[in-house]
Write a protein that holds these residues in place. Sequence first.
Motif, mmCIF file in Angstrom:
data_model
loop_
_atom_site.group_PDB
_atom_site.id
_atom_site.type_symbol
_atom_site.label_atom_id
_atom_site.label_comp_id
_atom_site.label_asym_id
_atom_site.label_seq_id
_atom_site.Cartn_x
_atom_site.Cartn_y
_atom_site.Cartn_z
ATOM 1 N N VAL A 1 -3.259 -5.325 -8.952
ATOM 2 C CA VAL A 1 -2.772 -3.998 -8.606
ATOM 3 C C VAL A 1 -3.817 -2.955 -8.965
ATOM 4 O O VAL A 1 -4.543 -3.099 -9.960
ATOM 5 C CB VAL A 1 -1.423 -3.697 -9.316
ATOM 6 C CG1 VAL A 1 -1.581 -3.711 -10.827
ATOM 7 C CG2 VAL A 1 -0.845 -2.367 -8.834
ATOM 8 N N TYR A 2 -3.896 -1.909 -8.141
ATOM 9 C CA TYR A 2 -4.874 -0.837 -8.295
ATOM 10 C C TYR A 2 -4.110 0.479 -8.239
ATOM 11 O O TYR A 2 -3.456 0.770 -7.233
ATOM 12 C CB TYR A 2 -5.929 -0.923 -7.179
ATOM 13 C CG TYR A 2 -6.442 -2.335 -7.037
ATOM 14 C CD1 TYR A 2 -7.573 -2.763 -7.710
ATOM 15 C CD2 TYR A 2 -5.727 -3.270 -6.276
ATOM 16 C CE1 TYR A 2 -7.996 -4.071 -7.635
ATOM 17 C CE2 TYR A 2 -6.144 -4.581 -6.195
ATOM 18 C CZ TYR A 2 -7.282 -4.989 -6.876
ATOM 19 O OH TYR A 2 -7.682 -6.302 -6.806
ATOM 20 N N HIS B 1 -9.592 7.716 -12.853
ATOM 21 C CA HIS B 1 -9.915 6.364 -13.306
ATOM 22 C C HIS B 1 -9.154 5.357 -12.452
ATOM 23 O O HIS B 1 -8.209 5.719 -11.745
ATOM 24 C CB HIS B 1 -9.561 6.175 -14.788
ATOM 25 C CG HIS B 1 -8.095 6.092 -15.067
ATOM 26 N ND1 HIS B 1 -7.303 7.221 -15.189
ATOM 27 C CD2 HIS B 1 -7.271 5.025 -15.241
ATOM 28 C CE1 HIS B 1 -6.048 6.845 -15.439
ATOM 29 N NE2 HIS B 1 -6.008 5.516 -15.462
ATOM 30 N N LEU B 2 -9.562 4.121 -12.539
ATOM 31 C CA LEU B 2 -8.831 3.028 -11.891
ATOM 32 C C LEU B 2 -8.074 2.239 -12.940
ATOM 33 O O LEU B 2 -8.670 1.798 -13.935
ATOM 34 C CB LEU B 2 -9.793 2.092 -11.149
ATOM 35 C CG LEU B 2 -9.113 0.840 -10.554
ATOM 36 C CD1 LEU B 2 -8.233 1.211 -9.363
ATOM 37 C CD2 LEU B 2 -10.139 -0.221 -10.164
ATOM 38 N N HIS B 3 -6.780 2.088 -12.731
ATOM 39 C CA HIS B 3 -6.012 1.125 -13.522
ATOM 40 C C HIS B 3 -5.988 -0.164 -12.721
ATOM 41 O O HIS B 3 -5.466 -0.213 -11.600
ATOM 42 C CB HIS B 3 -4.583 1.615 -13.771
ATOM 43 C CG HIS B 3 -3.714 0.558 -14.395
ATOM 44 N ND1 HIS B 3 -3.436 0.535 -15.740
ATOM 45 C CD2 HIS B 3 -3.058 -0.505 -13.855
ATOM 46 C CE1 HIS B 3 -2.643 -0.499 -16.001
ATOM 47 N NE2 HIS B 3 -2.418 -1.148 -14.857
ATOM 48 N N TRP B 4 -6.553 -1.228 -13.308
ATOM 49 C CA TRP B 4 -6.596 -2.548 -12.659
ATOM 50 C C TRP B 4 -5.686 -3.491 -13.441
ATOM 51 O O TRP B 4 -5.909 -3.753 -14.610
ATOM 52 C CB TRP B 4 -8.028 -3.065 -12.638
ATOM 53 C CG TRP B 4 -8.197 -4.400 -11.966
ATOM 54 C CD1 TRP B 4 -7.484 -4.889 -10.920
ATOM 55 C CD2 TRP B 4 -9.154 -5.405 -12.309
ATOM 56 N NE1 TRP B 4 -7.939 -6.145 -10.572
ATOM 57 C CE2 TRP B 4 -8.969 -6.480 -11.406
ATOM 58 C CE3 TRP B 4 -10.161 -5.499 -13.270
ATOM 59 C CZ2 TRP B 4 -9.746 -7.644 -11.462
ATOM 60 C CZ3 TRP B 4 -10.928 -6.654 -13.315
ATOM 61 C CH2 TRP B 4 -10.728 -7.707 -12.424
ATOM 62 N N ALA C 1 0.874 -1.178 0.000
ATOM 63 C CA ALA C 1 0.000 0.000 0.000
ATOM 64 C C ALA C 1 0.907 1.223 0.000
ATOM 65 O O ALA C 1 1.564 1.521 0.992
ATOM 66 C CB ALA C 1 -0.911 -0.009 1.220
ATOM 67 N N HIS C 2 0.977 1.916 -1.126
ATOM 68 C CA HIS C 2 1.884 3.049 -1.301
ATOM 69 C C HIS C 2 1.073 4.274 -1.713
ATOM 70 O O HIS C 2 0.330 4.240 -2.698
ATOM 71 C CB HIS C 2 2.932 2.724 -2.363
ATOM 72 C CG HIS C 2 4.130 3.620 -2.347
ATOM 73 N ND1 HIS C 2 4.067 4.964 -2.635
ATOM 74 C CD2 HIS C 2 5.439 3.359 -2.073
ATOM 75 C CE1 HIS C 2 5.276 5.496 -2.553
ATOM 76 N NE2 HIS C 2 6.129 4.535 -2.209
ATOM 77 N N VAL D 1 -2.777 -6.538 -4.036
ATOM 78 C CA VAL D 1 -3.393 -7.596 -3.243
ATOM 79 C C VAL D 1 -2.888 -8.941 -3.766
ATOM 80 O O VAL D 1 -2.933 -9.207 -4.972
ATOM 81 C CB VAL D 1 -4.926 -7.541 -3.322
ATOM 82 C CG1 VAL D 1 -5.546 -8.718 -2.563
ATOM 83 C CG2 VAL D 1 -5.445 -6.220 -2.758
ATOM 84 N N ASP D 2 -2.409 -9.775 -2.857
ATOM 85 C CA ASP D 2 -1.870 -11.088 -3.210
ATOM 86 C C ASP D 2 -2.980 -12.135 -3.094
ATOM 87 O O ASP D 2 -3.691 -12.194 -2.090
ATOM 88 C CB ASP D 2 -0.715 -11.440 -2.270
ATOM 89 C CG ASP D 2 -0.022 -12.724 -2.661
ATOM 90 O OD1 ASP D 2 1.036 -12.650 -3.291
ATOM 91 O OD2 ASP D 2 -0.543 -13.817 -2.338
#
Length: 286
Positions: free
Chosen positions: A225-226, A259-262, A203-204, A216-217
Amino acid sequence: MKTNHSTDRLLLMQRHLIGIIIAILCLPLPARALTLEGNLVQGGMAIGKTDPGATVVYQGKSVRVSPEGLFVIGFARDAALASEIELHASSGTVEKHPVHIEKRTYRIQRIDGLPPRKVSPSPEDLERIYADIALVKKVRKKDEPRTDFAQTFIWPVTGRISGVYGSQRILNGKPKRPHYGVDIAAPTGTPVKAPADGVVSMAHEDMFYSGGTLIVDHGHGISTVYMHLHKILVKEGHPVGQGDVIAQVGATGRVTGPHLHWGMNWFETRLDPSLLVPPMPKAPPK
């Protein structure tokens, strides 16, 4: 002395059946001892099932196999269309199972209006970028025994898809690396939900390119990754359940709007998360 024909036929059938059973027992480990299902395509993830205790080798590396015999492999954006899995059975036998995947065609996406610094970073910026990359690489080396990846994934956010996996990016007129994820346009503050169970591995609050970044693993090297988050609502090491709100959509890092990059990875191999979910739900009429 007369022979009872019914008895003779019964004896012949018994001998034939015994012969079949002996022949089956003498066969090597059958191919059905390994199954592979999922997205057999460039950018896809496939889940395998084999005998508990077997060893699976893919691309020269041993792959974690769960006590139930589950394992997972992933295919890069430009992965070879033919490869193989080596199955080392507990009996000592070794089999090679061919793997065939489909080729994909990728789009070209042009994005203009980005801050010049985010396209051509300074030497000072590069130092920060390399530190970000090293941190993410360390996190993606994790090989946890959990099998959360076997769940049916859900969309972390619903909205207009503004960027797709694999597209060649041309930023401010300069060709750059392909896009390794799905961009979902949504207003700042929109809740981001965990698409599957997992544990927060990073979490950065502010990375150079990706801004607020969360990883999240999901076990066996699978992680999601988000990026570009406005706010992160979970901490490293905390478990999350599918559907839990873990962050908020933002416009941090290298973006032109909220926006969300997933994204998704199998260790360092970048996968396409959109292959694991149904089509994006349509927005309700206003």
